[in-house]
Design a protein around this motif. Structure first.
Motif, PDB file in Angstrom:
ATOM      1  N   GLU A  72       0.832  -1.205   0.000  1.00  0.00           N
ATOM      2  CA  GLU A  72       0.000   0.000   0.000  1.00  0.00           C
ATOM      3  C   GLU A  72       0.866   1.254   0.000  1.00  0.00           C
ATOM      4  O   GLU A  72       0.586   2.218  -0.707  1.00  0.00           O
ATOM      5  CB  GLU A  72      -0.943  -0.008   1.207  1.00  0.00           C
ATOM      6  N   HIS A  73       1.936   1.245   0.786  1.00  0.00           N
ATOM      7  CA  HIS A  73       2.861   2.374   0.836  1.00  0.00           C
ATOM      8  C   HIS A  73       3.472   2.629  -0.552  1.00  0.00           C
ATOM      9  O   HIS A  73       3.535   3.774  -1.014  1.00  0.00           O
ATOM     10  CB  HIS A  73       3.956   2.096   1.869  1.00  0.00           C
ATOM     11  N   ALA A  74       3.901   1.572  -1.208  1.00  0.00           N
ATOM     12  CA  ALA A  74       4.489   1.694  -2.545  1.00  0.00           C
ATOM     13  C   ALA A  74       3.447   2.135  -3.562  1.00  0.00           C
ATOM     14  O   ALA A  74       3.724   2.967  -4.432  1.00  0.00           O
ATOM     15  CB  ALA A  74       5.120   0.371  -2.963  1.00  0.00           C
ATOM     16  N   LEU A  75       2.241   1.598  -3.454  1.00  0.00           N
ATOM     17  CA  LEU A  75       1.162   1.962  -4.368  1.00  0.00           C
ATOM     18  C   LEU A  75       0.807   3.439  -4.239  1.00  0.00           C
ATOM     19  O   LEU A  75       0.603   4.130  -5.242  1.00  0.00           O
ATOM     20  CB  LEU A  75      -0.059   1.090  -4.091  1.00  0.00           C
ATOM     21  N   LYS A  76       0.765   3.917  -3.011  1.00  0.00           N
ATOM     22  CA  LYS A  76       0.463   5.332  -2.776  1.00  0.00           C
ATOM     23  C   LYS A  76       1.531   6.222  -3.408  1.00  0.00           C
ATOM     24  O   LYS A  76       1.224   7.221  -4.049  1.00  0.00           O
ATOM     25  CB  LYS A  76       0.346   5.607  -1.281  1.00  0.00           C
ATOM     26  N   ALA A  77       2.788   5.848  -3.245  1.00  0.00           N
ATOM     27  CA  ALA A  77       3.891   6.628  -3.830  1.00  0.00           C
ATOM     28  C   ALA A  77       3.818   6.629  -5.352  1.00  0.00           C
ATOM     29  O   ALA A  77       4.147   7.619  -6.003  1.00  0.00           O
ATOM     30  CB  ALA A  77       5.230   6.072  -3.368  1.00  0.00           C
ATOM     31  N   ALA A  78       3.367   5.515  -5.927  1.00  0.00           N
ATOM     32  CA  ALA A  78       3.297   5.379  -7.390  1.00  0.00           C
ATOM     33  C   ALA A  78       2.008   5.926  -7.980  1.00  0.00           C
ATOM     34  O   ALA A  78       1.819   5.869  -9.194  1.00  0.00           O
ATOM     35  CB  ALA A  78       3.457   3.910  -7.774  1.00  0.00           C
ATOM     36  N   SER A  79       1.129   6.470  -7.164  1.00  0.00           N
ATOM     37  CA  SER A  79      -0.183   6.895  -7.675  1.00  0.00           C
ATOM     38  C   SER A  79      -0.119   7.888  -8.833  1.00  0.00           C
ATOM     39  O   SER A  79      -0.930   7.781  -9.758  1.00  0.00           O
ATOM     40  CB  SER A  79      -1.079   7.401  -6.544  1.00  0.00           C
ATOM     41  N   PRO A  80       0.835   8.836  -8.873  1.00  0.00           N
ATOM     42  CA  PRO A  80       0.879   9.707 -10.064  1.00  0.00           C
ATOM     43  C   PRO A  80       1.176   8.927 -11.353  1.00  0.00           C
ATOM     44  O   PRO A  80       0.608   9.204 -12.403  1.00  0.00           O
ATOM     45  CB  PRO A  80       2.005  10.695  -9.750  1.00  0.00           C
TER      46      PRO A  80
END
Length: 187
Positions: free
Chosen positions: A119-127
């Motif tokens: 989830e942490h990685a997904l949030k960072a990759a959201s753009p």
């Protein structure tokens, strides 16, 4: 009194873990990681509670490094230019850091990676995912999940990077051919 933790030591352990996981897989022993890092065996557990914690933190660090690289100077507005930028930065990162790329590929499919780390990685990759999602909505895959389209993007990138590494003199040609293939597949 407990000794203060050193960021240099922590980074040395993560770097050693990257090297050994790239060559030995996720079964690399923490004692070997400590030896490669030049720290006492017990030091690994001073910085990481468990090997699983080490693996999860390594996953997050590699994902954040990759996301930072692909988002650096991301153009505004034009989705094709944005996706091309992301693609170029991603494939260049993968070619420049083959060990990190191999380790990240192993970690992405590992059951050891926690939902919180993902989830942490997904949030960072959201753009980045936002750009892919915008392009997807324009094309033939508009009714497919973003996860499915993301898997197509990942597979195309992996193949492209493999060929860029295999034939460095043709790397730019492979990168552009891979992008055009991706663009036609998802737009």
């Amino acid at each position: 009194m407990a000794r203060a933790k050193s960021e240099d030591r922590r980074q040395a352990i993560l770097s050693a873990a990257t090297t050994l996981i790239a060559s030995e897989g996720l079964g690399a022993a923490t004692a070997s990681i400590a030896k490669e890092a030049g720290v006492p065996s017990g030091s690994v557990f001073t910085y990481f509670e468990t090997k699983n914690d080490l693996i999860n933190q390594l996953y997050q660090e590699l994902k954040l490094e990759l996301v930072s690289a692909v988002l650096f100077q991301l153009p505004k507005k034009d989705p094709k230019k944005q996706l091309h930028h992301i693609w170029t930065q991603w494939t260049n990162w993968g070619v420049a850091f083959p060990e990190k790329r191999r380790v990240l590929a192993q970690l992405m499919v590992s059951d050891e990676i926690s939902a919180a780390s993902r989830e942490h990685a997904l949030k960072a990759a959201s753009p980045t995912l936002g750009v892919i999602d915008q392009v997807r909505h324009q094309g033939v895959l508009k009714n497919r999940s973003l996860a499915f389209v993301g898997a197509i993007v990942e597979a195309t990138a992996t193949t492209t990077m493999d060929f860029m590494i295999r034939e460095p003199k043709q790397a730019a040609n492979y990168r552009e051919a891979g992008f055009e293939t991706l663009w036609k597949a998802i737009s």
